[in-house]
Design a protein around this motif. Structure first.
Motif, PDB file in Angstrom:
ATOM      1  N   ARG A  51      82.999  44.061 -11.076  1.00  0.00           N
ATOM      2  CA  ARG A  51      83.634  44.474 -12.782  1.00  0.00           C
ATOM      3  C   ARG A  51      84.422  43.165 -13.246  1.00  0.00           C
ATOM      4  NH1 ARG A  51      85.501  49.143  -9.745  1.00  0.00           N
ATOM      5  NH2 ARG A  51      87.494  48.105  -9.684  1.00  0.00           N
ATOM      6  N   LYS A  52      85.007  42.499 -12.689  1.00  0.00           N
ATOM      7  CA  LYS A  52      85.650  41.280 -12.883  1.00  0.00           C
ATOM      8  C   LYS A  52      84.724  40.234 -13.337  1.00  0.00           C
ATOM      9  CE  LYS A  52      89.171  37.657 -11.946  1.00  0.00           C
ATOM     10  NZ  LYS A  52      89.928  37.186 -10.948  1.00  0.00           N
ATOM     11  N   ARG A  53      83.639  39.985 -12.641  1.00  0.00           N
ATOM     12  CA  ARG A  53      82.538  39.048 -13.088  1.00  0.00           C
ATOM     13  C   ARG A  53      81.630  39.875 -14.296  1.00  0.00           C
ATOM     14  NH1 ARG A  53      81.824  38.665  -7.504  1.00  0.00           N
ATOM     15  NH2 ARG A  53      80.343  40.552  -7.370  1.00  0.00           N
ATOM     16  N   LEU A  54      81.676  41.018 -14.372  1.00  0.00           N
ATOM     17  CA  LEU A  54      80.818  41.394 -15.744  1.00  0.00           C
ATOM     18  C   LEU A  54      81.977  41.234 -16.859  1.00  0.00           C
ATOM     19  CD1 LEU A  54      79.652  44.647 -14.499  1.00  0.00           C
ATOM     20  CD2 LEU A  54      78.202  42.795 -15.212  1.00  0.00           C
ATOM     21  N   ARG A  55      83.111  41.412 -16.737  1.00  0.00           N
ATOM     22  CA  ARG A  55      84.108  41.156 -18.013  1.00  0.00           C
ATOM     23  C   ARG A  55      84.337  39.786 -18.095  1.00  0.00           C
ATOM     24  NH1 ARG A  55      87.400  45.379 -15.215  1.00  0.00           N
ATOM     25  NH2 ARG A  55      88.341  43.614 -14.208  1.00  0.00           N
ATOM     26  N   LEU A  56      84.049  38.898 -17.276  1.00  0.00           N
ATOM     27  CA  LEU A  56      84.163  37.514 -17.450  1.00  0.00           C
ATOM     28  C   LEU A  56      82.863  37.001 -18.247  1.00  0.00           C
ATOM     29  CD1 LEU A  56      85.396  35.807 -14.073  1.00  0.00           C
ATOM     30  CD2 LEU A  56      86.518  35.902 -16.392  1.00  0.00           C
ATOM     31  N   VAL A  57      81.772  37.612 -17.817  1.00  0.00           N
ATOM     32  CA  VAL A  57      80.624  37.026 -18.800  1.00  0.00           C
ATOM     33  C   VAL A  57      80.694  37.644 -20.221  1.00  0.00           C
ATOM     34  CG1 VAL A  57      78.228  37.685 -18.886  1.00  0.00           C
ATOM     35  CG2 VAL A  57      79.108  37.200 -16.746  1.00  0.00           C
ATOM     36  N   ASP A  58      81.366  38.815 -20.344  1.00  0.00           N
ATOM     37  CA  ASP A  58      81.585  39.603 -21.887  1.00  0.00           C
ATOM     38  C   ASP A  58      82.465  38.515 -22.393  1.00  0.00           C
ATOM     39  OD1 ASP A  58      79.878  41.601 -21.231  1.00  0.00           O
ATOM     40  OD2 ASP A  58      81.352  42.854 -20.810  1.00  0.00           O
TER      41      ASP A  58
ATOM     42  N   ALA B 192      70.337  33.804 -29.409  1.00  0.00           N
ATOM     43  CA  ALA B 192      70.683  34.402 -27.972  1.00  0.00           C
ATOM     44  C   ALA B 192      71.924  35.137 -28.133  1.00  0.00           C
ATOM     45  CB  ALA B 192      70.743  32.966 -27.132  1.00  0.00           C
ATOM     46  N   VAL B 193      72.900  34.751 -28.781  1.00  0.00           N
ATOM     47  CA  VAL B 193      74.181  35.503 -28.658  1.00  0.00           C
ATOM     48  C   VAL B 193      73.841  37.021 -29.415  1.00  0.00           C
ATOM     49  CG1 VAL B 193      76.541  35.675 -29.374  1.00  0.00           C
ATOM     50  CG2 VAL B 193      75.779  33.516 -28.609  1.00  0.00           C
ATOM     51  N   GLN B 194      73.049  36.942 -30.576  1.00  0.00           N
ATOM     52  CA  GLN B 194      72.796  38.206 -31.173  1.00  0.00           C
ATOM     53  C   GLN B 194      72.065  39.207 -30.345  1.00  0.00           C
ATOM     54  OE1 GLN B 194      74.150  39.397 -34.019  1.00  0.00           O
ATOM     55  NE2 GLN B 194      75.293  37.406 -34.149  1.00  0.00           N
ATOM     56  N   ARG B 195      71.310  38.564 -29.454  1.00  0.00           N
ATOM     57  CA  ARG B 195      70.014  39.306 -28.729  1.00  0.00           C
ATOM     58  C   ARG B 195      70.787  39.763 -27.558  1.00  0.00           C
ATOM     59  NH1 ARG B 195      65.272  37.182 -24.858  1.00  0.00           N
ATOM     60  NH2 ARG B 195      64.791  39.121 -24.368  1.00  0.00           N
ATOM     61  N   TRP B 196      71.989  39.332 -27.179  1.00  0.00           N
ATOM     62  CA  TRP B 196      72.750  39.791 -26.127  1.00  0.00           C
ATOM     63  C   TRP B 196      73.756  40.708 -26.386  1.00  0.00           C
ATOM     64  CZ3 TRP B 196      73.736  38.329 -20.851  1.00  0.00           C
ATOM     65  CH2 TRP B 196      74.969  38.939 -20.087  1.00  0.00           C
ATOM     66  N   TYR B 197      74.218  40.880 -27.589  1.00  0.00           N
ATOM     67  CA  TYR B 197      74.870  42.024 -28.250  1.00  0.00           C
ATOM     68  C   TYR B 197      74.125  43.164 -28.581  1.00  0.00           C
ATOM     69  CZ  TYR B 197      79.335  39.137 -28.790  1.00  0.00           C
ATOM     70  OH  TYR B 197      80.286  38.655 -28.669  1.00  0.00           O
ATOM     71  N   GLU B 198      72.969  42.897 -28.757  1.00  0.00           N
ATOM     72  CA  GLU B 198      72.083  43.991 -29.193  1.00  0.00           C
ATOM     73  C   GLU B 198      71.583  44.638 -27.847  1.00  0.00           C
ATOM     74  OE1 GLU B 198      68.873  42.362 -31.474  1.00  0.00           O
ATOM     75  OE2 GLU B 198      70.207  42.029 -33.312  1.00  0.00           O
ATOM     76  N   GLU B 199      71.143  43.931 -26.881  1.00  0.00           N
ATOM     77  CA  GLU B 199      70.264  44.356 -25.528  1.00  0.00           C
ATOM     78  C   GLU B 199      71.403  44.812 -24.518  1.00  0.00           C
ATOM     79  OE1 GLU B 199      67.318  41.778 -24.723  1.00  0.00           O
ATOM     80  OE2 GLU B 199      66.054  42.070 -26.517  1.00  0.00           O
TER      81      GLU B 199
END
Length: 108
Positions: free
Chosen positions: A29-36, A56-63
């Motif tokens: 969970r900590k790793r996932l939050r760090l990536v976010d 790339a950032v927009q695609r990350w937020y969409e997908e």
């Protein structure tokens, strides 16, 4: 006749528990939050620098879902078509701490 090696003695050489431990879950969970947090920082820096955006950032937020939006099933297991219920623990995936496994096929 036979040399008593570890493999011939019949025991498993690599022992992995079938269930992910609570500390491993917390680190995941900590790793996932760090990536976010990194993606949010990049997006904020681009916006601050003249309102720029990145595909790339927009695609990350969409997908990609955020950590708090993900189901526990998606956080700690991964789709595998060879498994009986099409899921296996993420800790059984090689290098599971390095790859992003946020999106799984719908319905599995």
């Amino acid at each position: 006749m036979f040399k008593p090696t570890q493999r011939l003695l019949g025991g498993l050489l690599w022992k992995r528990p079938w269930r992910i431990s609570p500390p491993q879950k917390a680190r995941q969970r900590k790793r996932l939050r760090l990536v976010d947090k990194v993606v949010d920082t990049i997006s904020a820096a681009l916006q601050k620098n003249g309102g720029m955006t990145s595909k790339a950032v927009q695609r990350w937020y969409e997908e990609m879902p955020r950590e708090e939006e993900m189901l526990p099933r998606d956080k700690y297991t991964i789709f595998d078509r060879k498994e009986r219920n099409y899921r296996k623990g993420i800790h059984k995936l090689p290098k599971w701490t390095r790859v992003s496994q946020r999106v799984n096929p719908p319905g599995f």
